[in-house]
Design a protein around this motif. Structure first.
Motif, mmCIF file in Angstrom:
data_model
loop_
_atom_site.group_PDB
_atom_site.id
_atom_site.type_symbol
_atom_site.label_atom_id
_atom_site.label_comp_id
_atom_site.label_asym_id
_atom_site.label_seq_id
_atom_site.Cartn_x
_atom_site.Cartn_y
_atom_site.Cartn_z
ATOM 1 N N GLU A 92 0.830 -1.202 0.000
ATOM 2 C CA GLU A 92 0.000 0.000 0.000
ATOM 3 C C GLU A 92 0.868 1.257 0.000
ATOM 4 O O GLU A 92 0.460 2.293 -0.502
ATOM 5 C CB GLU A 92 -0.873 -0.024 1.262
ATOM 6 C CG GLU A 92 -1.901 1.057 1.315
ATOM 7 C CD GLU A 92 -2.471 1.198 2.718
ATOM 8 O OE1 GLU A 92 -3.647 0.933 2.880
ATOM 9 O OE2 GLU A 92 -1.718 1.575 3.641
ATOM 10 N N ASP A 114 -0.303 -4.646 3.472
ATOM 11 C CA ASP A 114 -0.561 -3.337 4.070
ATOM 12 C C ASP A 114 0.368 -3.325 5.288
ATOM 13 O O ASP A 114 0.058 -3.944 6.308
ATOM 14 C CB ASP A 114 -2.029 -3.221 4.489
ATOM 15 C CG ASP A 114 -2.337 -1.900 5.173
ATOM 16 O OD1 ASP A 114 -1.395 -1.124 5.418
ATOM 17 O OD2 ASP A 114 -3.519 -1.662 5.472
ATOM 18 N N LEU A 116 1.291 -1.216 7.548
ATOM 19 C CA LEU A 116 0.745 -0.706 8.815
ATOM 20 C C LEU A 116 -0.681 -0.239 8.574
ATOM 21 O O LEU A 116 -0.908 0.710 7.827
ATOM 22 C CB LEU A 116 1.618 0.420 9.374
ATOM 23 C CG LEU A 116 1.645 0.464 10.898
ATOM 24 C CD1 LEU A 116 2.104 -0.853 11.504
ATOM 25 C CD2 LEU A 116 2.551 1.560 11.378
ATOM 26 N N ASP A 117 -1.596 -0.938 9.163
ATOM 27 C CA ASP A 117 -3.013 -0.636 8.989
ATOM 28 C C ASP A 117 -3.531 0.091 10.227
ATOM 29 O O ASP A 117 -3.223 -0.313 11.353
ATOM 30 C CB ASP A 117 -3.780 -1.954 8.795
ATOM 31 C CG ASP A 117 -5.265 -1.735 8.792
ATOM 32 O OD1 ASP A 117 -5.762 -1.111 7.856
ATOM 33 O OD2 ASP A 117 -5.939 -2.178 9.754
ATOM 34 N N GLY A 118 -4.295 1.146 10.000
ATOM 35 C CA GLY A 118 -4.870 1.895 11.119
ATOM 36 C C GLY A 118 -4.119 3.194 11.327
ATOM 37 O O GLY A 118 -3.857 3.603 12.465
ATOM 38 N N SER A 119 -3.797 3.864 10.216
ATOM 39 C CA SER A 119 -2.907 5.025 10.299
ATOM 40 C C SER A 119 -3.392 6.105 11.269
ATOM 41 O O SER A 119 -2.584 6.739 11.938
ATOM 42 C CB SER A 119 -2.652 5.616 8.915
ATOM 43 O OG SER A 119 -3.830 5.580 8.172
ATOM 44 N N ASN A 209 -18.479 2.889 10.452
ATOM 45 C CA ASN A 209 -18.331 4.300 10.805
ATOM 46 C C ASN A 209 -19.664 5.006 10.586
ATOM 47 O O ASN A 209 -20.027 5.356 9.464
ATOM 48 C CB ASN A 209 -17.223 4.934 9.965
ATOM 49 C CG ASN A 209 -16.864 6.310 10.496
ATOM 50 O OD1 ASN A 209 -17.703 6.963 11.138
ATOM 51 N ND2 ASN A 209 -15.653 6.740 10.262
ATOM 52 N N TYR A 212 -20.890 8.390 8.711
ATOM 53 C CA TYR A 212 -21.152 8.500 7.268
ATOM 54 C C TYR A 212 -22.600 8.174 6.896
ATOM 55 O O TYR A 212 -22.927 8.019 5.729
ATOM 56 C CB TYR A 212 -20.214 7.563 6.488
ATOM 57 C CG TYR A 212 -18.725 7.768 6.760
ATOM 58 C CD1 TYR A 212 -18.216 9.023 7.098
ATOM 59 C CD2 TYR A 212 -17.833 6.708 6.652
ATOM 60 C CE1 TYR A 212 -16.858 9.203 7.349
ATOM 61 C CE2 TYR A 212 -16.468 6.876 6.890
ATOM 62 C CZ TYR A 212 -15.993 8.134 7.247
ATOM 63 O OH TYR A 212 -14.652 8.313 7.482
ATOM 64 N N TYR A 236 -16.160 0.229 17.092
ATOM 65 C CA TYR A 236 -15.405 0.636 15.897
ATOM 66 C C TYR A 236 -14.117 1.302 16.334
ATOM 67 O O TYR A 236 -14.121 2.419 16.842
ATOM 68 C CB TYR A 236 -16.252 1.591 15.044
ATOM 69 C CG TYR A 236 -15.691 1.849 13.660
ATOM 70 C CD1 TYR A 236 -15.845 0.904 12.641
ATOM 71 C CD2 TYR A 236 -15.022 3.036 13.366
ATOM 72 C CE1 TYR A 236 -15.337 1.138 11.368
ATOM 73 C CE2 TYR A 236 -14.518 3.280 12.094
ATOM 74 C CZ TYR A 236 -14.678 2.335 11.102
ATOM 75 O OH TYR A 236 -14.191 2.572 9.840
ATOM 76 N N GLY A 238 -11.428 1.713 14.208
ATOM 77 C CA GLY A 238 -10.849 2.516 13.132
ATOM 78 C C GLY A 238 -9.533 1.953 12.633
ATOM 79 O O GLY A 238 -8.875 2.549 11.794
ATOM 80 N N LEU A 240 -8.702 -1.508 10.830
ATOM 81 C CA LEU A 240 -9.400 -2.688 10.313
ATOM 82 C C LEU A 240 -8.942 -3.968 11.007
ATOM 83 O O LEU A 240 -9.766 -4.799 11.390
ATOM 84 C CB LEU A 240 -9.159 -2.770 8.790
ATOM 85 C CG LEU A 240 -9.658 -4.025 8.095
ATOM 86 C CD1 LEU A 240 -11.168 -4.161 8.184
ATOM 87 C CD2 LEU A 240 -9.224 -4.022 6.626
ATOM 88 N N TYR A 256 -17.420 -1.721 5.666
ATOM 89 C CA TYR A 256 -16.982 -0.464 5.053
ATOM 90 C C TYR A 256 -17.588 -0.471 3.660
ATOM 91 O O TYR A 256 -16.965 -0.887 2.691
ATOM 92 C CB TYR A 256 -15.463 -0.311 5.012
ATOM 93 C CG TYR A 256 -15.091 1.171 5.044
ATOM 94 C CD1 TYR A 256 -15.509 2.020 4.027
ATOM 95 C CD2 TYR A 256 -14.405 1.718 6.116
ATOM 96 C CE1 TYR A 256 -15.242 3.377 4.074
ATOM 97 C CE2 TYR A 256 -14.128 3.086 6.171
ATOM 98 C CZ TYR A 256 -14.556 3.902 5.144
ATOM 99 O OH TYR A 256 -14.301 5.254 5.190
ATOM 100 N N LYS A 266 -13.528 2.162 0.682
ATOM 101 C CA LYS A 266 -12.220 2.771 0.958
ATOM 102 C C LYS A 266 -11.104 1.729 0.964
ATOM 103 O O LYS A 266 -9.968 2.010 0.595
ATOM 104 C CB LYS A 266 -12.272 3.446 2.332
ATOM 105 C CG LYS A 266 -10.943 3.967 2.795
ATOM 106 C CD LYS A 266 -11.011 4.510 4.219
ATOM 107 C CE LYS A 266 -9.659 5.104 4.632
ATOM 108 N NZ LYS A 266 -9.634 5.469 6.052
HETATM 109 P P1 AHG Z 1 -4.612 2.460 6.519
HETATM 110 O O1 AHG Z 1 -4.230 2.990 7.850
HETATM 111 O O2 AHG Z 1 -3.822 1.254 6.112
HETATM 112 O O3 AHG Z 1 -4.683 3.513 5.450
HETATM 113 O O4 AHG Z 1 -6.093 1.852 6.646
HETATM 114 C C1 AHG Z 1 -7.090 2.727 7.092
HETATM 115 C C2 AHG Z 1 -8.304 2.152 7.518
HETATM 116 C C3 AHG Z 1 -8.692 0.909 8.149
HETATM 117 O O5 AHG Z 1 -7.736 0.390 9.023
HETATM 118 C C4 AHG Z 1 -9.922 1.363 8.907
HETATM 119 O O6 AHG Z 1 -10.822 0.335 9.056
HETATM 120 C C5 AHG Z 1 -10.446 2.471 8.056
HETATM 121 O O7 AHG Z 1 -9.372 3.014 7.389
HETATM 122 C C6 AHG Z 1 -11.123 3.543 8.835
HETATM 123 O O8 AHG Z 1 -11.607 4.510 7.981
HETATM 124 P P2 AHG Z 1 -12.581 5.663 8.475
HETATM 125 O O9 AHG Z 1 -11.779 6.591 9.305
HETATM 126 O O10 AHG Z 1 -13.091 6.299 7.203
HETATM 127 O O11 AHG Z 1 -13.710 5.016 9.242
#
Ligand code: AHG
Ligand code: MN
Ligand code: MN
Length: 329
Positions: A92, A114, A116-119, A209, A212, A236, A238, A240, A256, A266
């Motif tokens: 990613e 990915d 690092l997920d959950g930036s 989320n 939205y 939630y 945030g 994944l 999502y 997304k």
């Molecule tokens: P990343 O950090 O790899 O870009 O992934 C982002 C993510 C995912 O981990 C999470 O479920 C989602 O974006 C949350 O998005 P929202 O803030 O739009 O809810």
């Protein structure tokens, strides 16, 4: 196998059980675990950045501190590049594939991740993760080509994730169940803690989320309304990986979906949706775009996004039914 066995012992046993599993592949997973340990150690120091320098800024010694997602990306590349089994890595964090083939032209596999997920949670001490997916190459020798990466999720030979949470865990499947290991930081080993994980058929949790809501379609609104009537509770994080992991253990659904702002959702098909879909199906759950199984999609491009509805079988089927009765297209 006994709980507490090391990941390496477990992988070797699995290799003996399933003849087609080669030792090369075991080596690759051990390298992924090594990268995960390095990233885990760095994440545990993240709170010290106030003292040592913010990610992306300078520390008190005037040294550049790398952002954690780029650090994770580089750690995987550095740890896995010498692995002779891999010909390329897609991430990613990188526009184009990283070709390892110069070093290992006989490699059989490509890795997609990915790192690092959950930036949004990186700087606030909330669980984050890494997700990975491995395919057998399709091209004949030399550099990897697009056909090596753009394969249906059903052809994954391995998928997994690492959760950097209150403890660090590595969960993976090679198509023979889902197995979870917890890192013992004292000895630096991942130890078997969850063998043959199964997701409850139905859960109490829904994860979406809700900010939205005004962008959702009728089907999504209908499902969330019904989930509430069914006395579910909302969770939630945030990240994944963290939301998925909790629902895998406790039962539940993560959504999502596509909405009016993000018609394709997304999340990324190749290194978020597909690997988790493989894991959830192996654990007895389901993953869909709302129109069909995630694993049946044939990717068209590397960084493709996709709507994702994933979790306990009955919950996902209920969401699908709502989406289908209110389909707008
Ligand atoms: P990343 O950090 O790899 O870009 O992934 C982002 C993510 C995912 O981990 C999470 O479920 C989602 O974006 C949350 O998005 P929202 O803030 O739009 O809810
Ligand atoms: Mn992500
Ligand atoms: Mn990421």
């Amino acid at each position: 196998m006994e709980l507490g066995s090391t990941l390496t012992q477990f992988l070797i046993e699995e290799q003996w059980k399933f003849k087609e599993a080669s030792g090369e592949f075991t080596g690759l997973l051990v390298d992924i675990a090594t990268a995960a340990k390095v990233i885990s150690r760095e994440i545990n120091k993240a709170g010290l950045n106030d003292i040592l320098g913010y990610q992306g800024g300078q520390n008190v010694h005037g040294e550049q501190v790398q952002k954690l997602d780029l650090f994770a990306n580089d750690t995987f590349i550095q740890t896995l590049s010498p692995a002779k089994q891999l010909i390329a890595i897609v991430s990613e964090e990188m526009e184009d594939p990283y070709q390892v083939s110069e070093i290992s032209p006989k490699g059989k596999y490509v890795l997609l991740m990915d790192p690092l997920d959950g930036s949004s949670n990186i700087d606030v001490n909330i669980s984050i993760g890494s997700i990975f997916s491995i395919y057998r190459r399709k091209s004949d020798g030399g550099r990897a080509t697009m056909e090596d990466f753009l394969q249906s999720g059903r052809l994954q030979v391995c998928a997994g994730y690492v959760l950097y949470g209150s403890s660090t865990m590595l969960i993976y499947t090679t198509g023979y169940g889902v197995h979870g290991f917890t890192l013992d930081p004292g000895i630096g080993e991942f130890l078997l803690s969850h063998e043959n994980m199964r997701i409850p058929e139905e859960g109490k949790i829904y994860s979406i989320n809700e900010a939205y809501t005004s962008h959702w379609d009728e089907g999504t609104r209908k499902y969330v309304e019904e989930a509430k009537k069914g006395e579910k509770t909302a969770r939630y994080v945030g990240s994944l990986v963290a939301d998925f992991h909790r629902n895998l253990l406790k039962g539940g659904i993560f959504l999502y979906p596509a909405d009016s702002r993000n018609p394709d959702g997304k999340l990324r098909l190749l290194y978020e949706a597909s690997p988790l879909a493989y894991i959830v199906e192996q654990a007895g759950g389901k993953a869909t775009t709302g129109k069909g199984a995630i694993l049946d999609l044939i990717p068209e491009k590397l960084h493709q996004r996709v709507p994702l509805i994933i979790g306990s079988k009955k919950d996902v089927e209920h969401a699908e039914a709502c989406l289908n009765t209110h389909r707008e297209d």
